[in-house]
Design a protein around this motif. Structure first.
Motif, PDB file in Angstrom:
ATOM      1  N   GLN A 112       8.275 -18.610   7.121  1.00  0.00           N
ATOM      2  CA  GLN A 112       8.471 -19.836   6.346  1.00  0.00           C
ATOM      3  C   GLN A 112       7.127 -20.471   5.970  1.00  0.00           C
ATOM      4  N   ASN A 113       6.273 -19.641   5.336  1.00  0.00           N
ATOM      5  CA  ASN A 113       4.935 -20.065   4.939  1.00  0.00           C
ATOM      6  C   ASN A 113       4.599 -19.573   3.538  1.00  0.00           C
ATOM      7  N   ILE A 114       3.662 -20.268   2.897  1.00  0.00           N
ATOM      8  CA  ILE A 114       2.901 -19.634   1.829  1.00  0.00           C
ATOM      9  C   ILE A 114       1.551 -19.292   2.449  1.00  0.00           C
ATOM     10  N   VAL A 115       0.926 -18.225   1.951  1.00  0.00           N
ATOM     11  CA  VAL A 115      -0.225 -17.672   2.654  1.00  0.00           C
ATOM     12  C   VAL A 115      -1.314 -17.238   1.672  1.00  0.00           C
ATOM     13  N   ILE A 116      -2.564 -17.457   2.049  1.00  0.00           N
ATOM     14  CA  ILE A 116      -3.713 -16.810   1.425  1.00  0.00           C
ATOM     15  C   ILE A 116      -4.308 -15.893   2.480  1.00  0.00           C
ATOM     16  N   GLY A 117      -4.495 -14.623   2.128  1.00  0.00           N
ATOM     17  CA  GLY A 117      -5.010 -13.670   3.105  1.00  0.00           C
ATOM     18  C   GLY A 117      -5.920 -12.635   2.480  1.00  0.00           C
ATOM     19  N   ARG A 118      -6.474 -11.797   3.341  1.00  0.00           N
ATOM     20  CA  ARG A 118      -7.324 -10.694   2.908  1.00  0.00           C
ATOM     21  C   ARG A 118      -6.490  -9.423   2.955  1.00  0.00           C
ATOM     22  N   GLY A 119      -6.385  -8.728   1.826  1.00  0.00           N
ATOM     23  CA  GLY A 119      -5.465  -7.603   1.746  1.00  0.00           C
ATOM     24  C   GLY A 119      -6.124  -6.259   1.575  1.00  0.00           C
ATOM     25  N   THR A 120      -5.384  -5.225   2.004  1.00  0.00           N
ATOM     26  CA  THR A 120      -5.745  -3.833   1.769  1.00  0.00           C
ATOM     27  C   THR A 120      -4.588  -3.173   1.043  1.00  0.00           C
ATOM     28  N   TYR A 121      -4.919  -2.474  -0.031  1.00  0.00           N
ATOM     29  CA  TYR A 121      -3.896  -1.809  -0.835  1.00  0.00           C
ATOM     30  C   TYR A 121      -4.289  -0.346  -0.977  1.00  0.00           C
ATOM     31  N   ASN A 122      -3.731   0.492  -0.115  1.00  0.00           N
ATOM     32  CA  ASN A 122      -3.996   1.930  -0.148  1.00  0.00           C
ATOM     33  C   ASN A 122      -2.928   2.578  -1.023  1.00  0.00           C
ATOM     34  N   LYS A 123      -3.304   2.923  -2.252  1.00  0.00           N
ATOM     35  CA  LYS A 123      -2.331   3.369  -3.246  1.00  0.00           C
ATOM     36  C   LYS A 123      -1.674   4.695  -2.894  1.00  0.00           C
ATOM     37  N   GLY A 124      -2.332   5.502  -2.057  1.00  0.00           N
ATOM     38  CA  GLY A 124      -1.785   6.819  -1.749  1.00  0.00           C
ATOM     39  C   GLY A 124      -1.009   6.875  -0.452  1.00  0.00           C
ATOM     40  N   SER A 125      -0.744   5.714   0.163  1.00  0.00           N
ATOM     41  CA  SER A 125      -0.081   5.725   1.468  1.00  0.00           C
ATOM     42  C   SER A 125       0.923   4.593   1.594  1.00  0.00           C
ATOM     43  N   ASN A 126       2.052   4.886   2.231  1.00  0.00           N
ATOM     44  CA  ASN A 126       3.035   3.862   2.555  1.00  0.00           C
ATOM     45  C   ASN A 126       3.018   3.508   4.043  1.00  0.00           C
ATOM     46  N   GLU A 127       1.981   3.956   4.749  1.00  0.00           N
ATOM     47  CA  GLU A 127       1.860   3.615   6.160  1.00  0.00           C
ATOM     48  C   GLU A 127       1.661   2.112   6.305  1.00  0.00           C
TER      49      GLU A 127
END
Length: 203
Positions: A112-127
């Motif tokens: 129940q939040n809105i969030v600002i965070g640091r993200g990682t987006y690995n396009k070749g993996s769904n891990e």
């Protein structure tokens, strides 16, 4: 003289259409045509589609539905949209995607939040551990399925503002928070979302 003006006008249109930026000072970007998704975005047609004036996104707990712009965001910009999370718990606007790093700005029903965070987006993996990332700033908000929320995001002079319904607000400095200061735009869901009135403009 008229012919010269016509040539100038056509050259201006060509420069705008070939711009590497998703929006220019003279033109705001509105996602209203299916052709725009194909030409301006990298997406899986099974995950994202445009139905009339509504963008529909579908994902799952293991395979998130992601759509990434082909063009860079302007240095200073504003994003407005309305979103309805019809299923599951997460809707995310990905900012400044640069290789596998980005800024997370999202609505999260579980906490129940809105969030600002640091993200990682690995396009070749769904891990699971190769996507998402830590929360840096959070603000409590009542979130539920099948409800429309107005979302506004603004980046001005490396200051990020994130608000929902002009009420719940977060703000941070990209530089002080060590967040990416340039990159592309993306949308992400782990369930089902509907998006309307999607506008990106330079400021």
């Amino acid at each position: 003289m008229t012919f010269k003006y016509l040539i100038f006008f056509l050259l201006s249109l060509l420069l705008i259409s070939c711009s590497s930026v998703i929006s220019t000072p003279k033109k705001e970007y509105q996602l209203t045509k299916t052709a725009q998704i194909k030409s301006d975005w990298k997406q899986n047609s099974k995950s994202w589609s445009l139905q009339k004036d509504t963008l529909m996104g579908t994902g799952g707990p293991m395979v998130w539905g992601v759509m990434e712009s082909k063009k860079q965001l302007p240095k200073n910009f504003e994003i407005d949209l309305k979103v309805n999370m019809t299923k599951e718990s997460l809707f995310e606007i990905m900012l400044h995607i640069d290789q596998d790093k980005y800024i997370r700005t999202y609505l999260y029903q579980i906490d129940q939040n809105i969030v600002i965070g640091r993200g990682t987006y690995n396009k070749g993996s769904n891990e699971y551990d190769k996507r998402g990332g830590p929360s840096l700033f959070t603000k409590s908000i009542s979130l539920k399925n099948n409800h429309w929320y107005s979302v506004k995001i603004r980046v001005l002079n490396n200051q990020l503002f994130f608000s929902v319904d002009n009420d719940t607000k977060l703000e941070c400095s990209l530089e002080k928070s060590n967040l990416s200061q340039h990159g592309k735009l993306g949308l992400l869901t782990n369930g089902e979302v509907k998006i309307t009135d999607f506008i990106v403009k330079s400021i």
